[in-house]
Motif scaffolding. Structure first.
Motif, PDB file in Angstrom:
ATOM      1  N   ASN A 111       5.563  -0.223   1.715  1.00 14.58           N
ATOM      2  CA  ASN A 111       4.647   0.769   2.012  1.00 14.58           C
ATOM      3  C   ASN A 111       5.191   2.232   2.106  1.00 14.58           C
ATOM      4  OD1 ASN A 111       1.571   0.774   2.818  1.00 14.58           O
ATOM      5  ND2 ASN A 111       2.488  -1.291   3.649  1.00 14.58           N
ATOM      6  N   ASN A 134       0.724  -1.281   0.222  1.00 15.54           N
ATOM      7  CA  ASN A 134      -0.067   0.065   0.069  1.00 15.54           C
ATOM      8  C   ASN A 134       0.839   1.176   0.128  1.00 15.54           C
ATOM      9  OD1 ASN A 134      -3.048  -0.694  -0.015  1.00 15.54           O
ATOM     10  ND2 ASN A 134      -2.281  -2.077   1.799  1.00 15.54           N
ATOM     11  N   ASN A 170      10.852  -0.944   2.625  1.00 20.22           N
ATOM     12  CA  ASN A 170      10.581   0.229   2.733  1.00 20.22           C
ATOM     13  C   ASN A 170      11.677   1.629   3.034  1.00 20.22           C
ATOM     14  OD1 ASN A 170       7.577   0.704   3.864  1.00 20.22           O
ATOM     15  ND2 ASN A 170       8.182  -1.242   4.828  1.00 20.22           N
TER      16      ASN A 170
END
Length: 469
Positions: A239, A211, A267
């Motif tokens: 994310n 996401n 990340n």
């Protein structure tokens, strides 16, 4: 991982059922106009498009499962999915990539209201959108049998997140495993979901990977983790949570006492994030598995993490794959484990790092103190091809040869190595057992191959019962 299962006891009664194969000629849903329905009084959050009641209430109670589904398909105007009909009495239902759309999802939801067989429901990549997920959560407030739900890759967005948030705040279903990967959730969605999860303690396993939470979403997650006492597995990989978000998330983890498995890979939070993580590792006593692969952690960040490893007594798996580490950073990590006599580390993944023979000798000293440990590195500089070939000799063939000589089965061989004759044990216990036995001497590379074979689902447990024949 540690001796027990990755999840707490309250989740061990989940049904284990192999996924049924999908038919290649599966029919897709047809976006036809649904016949008119009689309006009924509904809660504010429902609409006529998501009402799960069929027109004739008597038929709802008297019609069989298949007939109910066919009636629902006729009601909303879609083609029935034959795979669903054939497997309605199984515990595992995989309808991923079936092109259900919102209406097809609604027909499935209508049929599932009274279904008592299905425990795990896979609905990934069905373009269900807000309308479809609304039908699902309505169904889940009535169905207390479904425990695992995968609705990843369904373009739910902010409005879908609102529907899920309302559902989670009601805390009324049997659901404990929820997969929401790749649903275009951003900062606003993260705030909503975290608000619900701060007070929902039923959800034990949550996948929010792929996401776009960013740093703001990381901050929200940190606040939620400081309050949540239910989550045991959390996937936040891919994310875009960078330094600020990771530091805030780690601050929340300091107060968390239930989370056991955390995936923060991909990340890019760098060495400052690694420093915050190192402090979590030093203080936290519940985490057993952490994946921070591909986060731009250099040797400096590894040194910060190593300070936590010197004191941690619960962590068993740490994955640092695809970080810009050199052998210097690897030395920091293994020496920290060596200094900690209470370390329970079983796997350290630095598999992109090439090491020297001197490093291997140092590692042997660590192994002498922690025989359950396996450090996965890329290769050893200057190691001859002949020696490399020896390291990778098929371990199962060696065991089979020994078993044939002794006229016993492979399972009997393993049972003789365990004092209790156990057929199920943690990966660390198995590794230690294989290293200490002298019937079929093996190196760690060969034992690693055995673990891959006997722990195919990466549960952290080796199950020898698969070797009955």
């Amino acid at each position: 991982m540690e001796e027990d299962e990755p999840l707490e006891a309250e989740t061990t009664d989940e049904a284990e059922s192999a996924p049924a194969p999908q038919d290649s000629d599966e029919t897709l849903y047809c976006e036809a106009e649904a016949p008119l329905t009689v309006e009924k009084e509904k809660p504010v959050w429902e609409s006529s498009e998501t009402d799960l009641e069929i027109e004739d209430s008597e038929k709802y109670f008297t019609t069989g499962q298949t007939e109910l589904y066919l009636e629902a398909c006729k009601l909303v105007g879609v083609v029935p999915v034959s795979y669903f009909i054939r497997n309605m009495e199984e515990t595992y239902m995989n309808l991923s990539h079936h092109g259900l759309g919102p209406k097809g999802t609604k027909a499935i939801a209508i049929a599932l209201v009274s279904n008592t067989s299905i425990i795990c429901l896979e609905l990934e990549d069905n373009c269900m959108m807000e309308e479809g997920v609304t039908s699902l959560v309505q169904m889940l407030t009535e169905n207390y049998y479904i425990q695992e739900l995968n609705i990843s890759e369904n373009n739910l967005g902010l409005e879908g997140a609102r529907v899920i948030t309302d559902f989670l705040q009601k805390d009324v279903s049997a659901l404990w495993n929820l997969q929401l990967s790749g649903n275009n959730f951003k900062e606003e969605a993260a705030a909503l979901l975290c608000q619900a999860l701060s007070s929902n303690y039923r959800i034990k396993k949550l996948d929010l990977s792929h996401n776009q939470f960013s740093d703001k979403g990381g901050e929200q997650m940190g606040q939620m983790l400081a309050l949540n006492i239910g989550l045991q597995v959390l996937d936040l990989s891919w994310n875009e949570i960078h330094t600020r978000g990771t530091v805030a998330l780690c601050n929340g983890l300091r107060a968390n006492v239930t989370l056991r498995i955390l995936d923060l890979s991909m990340n890019g939070f760098g060495n400052e994030g690694a420093q915050a993580l190192g402090e979590v590792i030093r203080l936290n006593s519940s985490l057993i598995y952490i994946d921070v692969s591909s986060n731009d952690i250099s040797n400096d960040g590894a040194s910060k993490i190593s300070r936590g490893l010197e004191f941690n007594e619960t962590l068993s798996v740490l994955k640092l794959f695809l970080n810009p580490l050199s052998m210097e950073g690897a030395v920091f990590l293994i020496l920290a484990i060596k200094k900690n006599p209470k370390s329970r580390m079983e796997e350290l993944d630095i598999s992109n790092v090439q090491v020297s023979e001197q490093f291997v000798r140092t590692l042997d000293g660590v192994y002498a103190i922690h025989p359950q440990l396996d450090v996965i590195y890329k290769s050893v500089q200057g190691l001859s091809a002949k020696k490399t070939a020896y390291l990778w000799t098929n371990p199962m063939k060696l065991i089979q040869s020994y078993a044939d000589q002794q006229k016993i089965t492979i399972l009997d061989f393993f049972k003789t190595l365990s004092p209790s004759g156990a057929v199920k044990m943690s990966v660390g216990q198995f590794r230690k057992m294989m290293l200490q036995q002298n019937k079929v001497p093996m190196n760690r590379h060969q034992i690693r191959e055995l673990v891959k074979k006997l722990d195919e689902k990466s549960t952290g447990m080796v199950n020898l019962s698969s070797l009955k024949t």
